[in-house]
Design a protein around this motif. Structure first.
Motif: not given
Ligand SMILES: NC(=O)c1ccc[n+]([C@@H]2O[C@H](COP(=O)([O-])OP(=O)(O)OC[C@H]3O[C@@H](n4cnc5c(N)ncnc54)[C@H](O)[C@@H]3O)[C@@H](O)[C@H]2O)c1
Length: 256
Positions: A161, A22, A96, A45, A165, A194, A196, A41, A69-70
């Motif tokens: 999760y 996404i 995202n 990555k 969210k 979606l 992915t 990223e 890295d958040v």
């Protein structure tokens, strides 16, 4: 209509986790709407990030790829410094980056819970805080948080999760209220499932697919590109009076 514009020309957009899925679709989408893009990223990555940045450049827009890295506040602050060094501004942040660990609630370990929360909620918050400092200085900004239908409905094997969210949705409301005075809009998007890498295995499961088409009014599998219109709307001046909102892009899943 005077003043109505979806044009992002000249804007600088940070899209976290945009090496794939996404995030990559959003990076390309906002560049087609005119924005220059910061692709971020994880350190392991960087090739994927470079690939996305190259695709953005093919659209004729500027792009840089930055490691992020958040979970690490230092990494977040360094990323923002690099953006300001390169572009001198940041107009749009799309949070995202996200992960999922699917397990029965009874089997979830503390480290599983922390892992999901650290990326999806804590990491999102501190990335937003760091970017907002720059937006506050210039008195404008658009922040878009990628939540999920799982932020408003419960779902089997997704306790951490769904909690993360749902947290994103209410955090969005709070930040929208606090930062309206600085000209910052904070909104969220709630996608359906979606196709992915995150969901590939689900769509290979016939039982899941049957449930998908039972629940979702629009009878086709969502793609990352389905999110782009919502992002461009929320990133543009067309949505200047919209804040604290979660726009569901879910084929009607949560409407019935
Ligand atoms: N795919 C779906 O069906 C779906 C549905 C609703 C919401 N979402 C949300 O959309 C977002 C993107 O999901 P996707 O399906 O494209 O998955 P993906 O795995 O392709 O993308 C997630 C990205 O986040 C990055 N990332 C992971 N941990 C990170 C960290 N600590 N710091 C920085 N970046 C990190 C990954 O490297 C990856 O590029 C996620 O927030 C996900 O929860 C996905």
């Amino acid at each position: 209509m005077a003043g109505l514009s979806f044009d992002l020309t000249g804007k600088v957009a940070i899209i976290t986790g945009s090496g794939s899925g996404i995030g990559r679709a959003i990076a390309l989408g906002v560049s087609q709407a005119g924005a220059n893009v910061v692709v971020t990223e994880l350190p392991g990555k960087t090739d994927a990030a470079i690939e996305t940045a190259d695709l953005v450049r093919k659209e004729g827009k500027e792009a840089i790829s930055v490691e992020l890295d958040v979970r690490e506040i230092n990494s977040v602050n360094l990323m923002v410094e690099k953006v300001i060094e390169s572009f001198g501004r940041v107009d749009i942040l799309v949070n995202n980056a996200g992960i999922i660990i699917r397990k029965k609630a009874i089997e979830i370990l503390e480290k599983d819970w922390d892992c999901v929360m650290d990326v999806n909620l804590k990491g999102l918050f501190f990335t937003t805080q760091s970017v907002a400092r720059e937006m506050i200085k210039k008195g404008s900004g658009k922040i878009i948080n990628i939540s999920s239908i799982n932020g408003v409905i419960g779902s089997d094997e997704r306790a951490s999760y769904t909690a993360s969210k749902a947290g994103v949705i209410n955090l969005t409301r709070t930040l929208a209220a606090e930062w309206a005075e600085y000209g910052i809009n904070v909104n969220a998007i709630g996608p359906t499932y979606l196709l992915t890498s995150l969901t590939k295995s689900l769509f290979e499961d016939d039982d899941f697919k049957e449930k998908y088409f039972e629940r979702q009014s629009i009878q086709r599998i969502g793609r990352p590109e389905d999110i782009i219109g919502a992002v461009i709307y929320l990133a543009s001046s067309a949505s200047d009076l919209v804040t604290g909102h979660t726009l569901m892009v879910d084929g009607g899943w949560t409407s019935v």
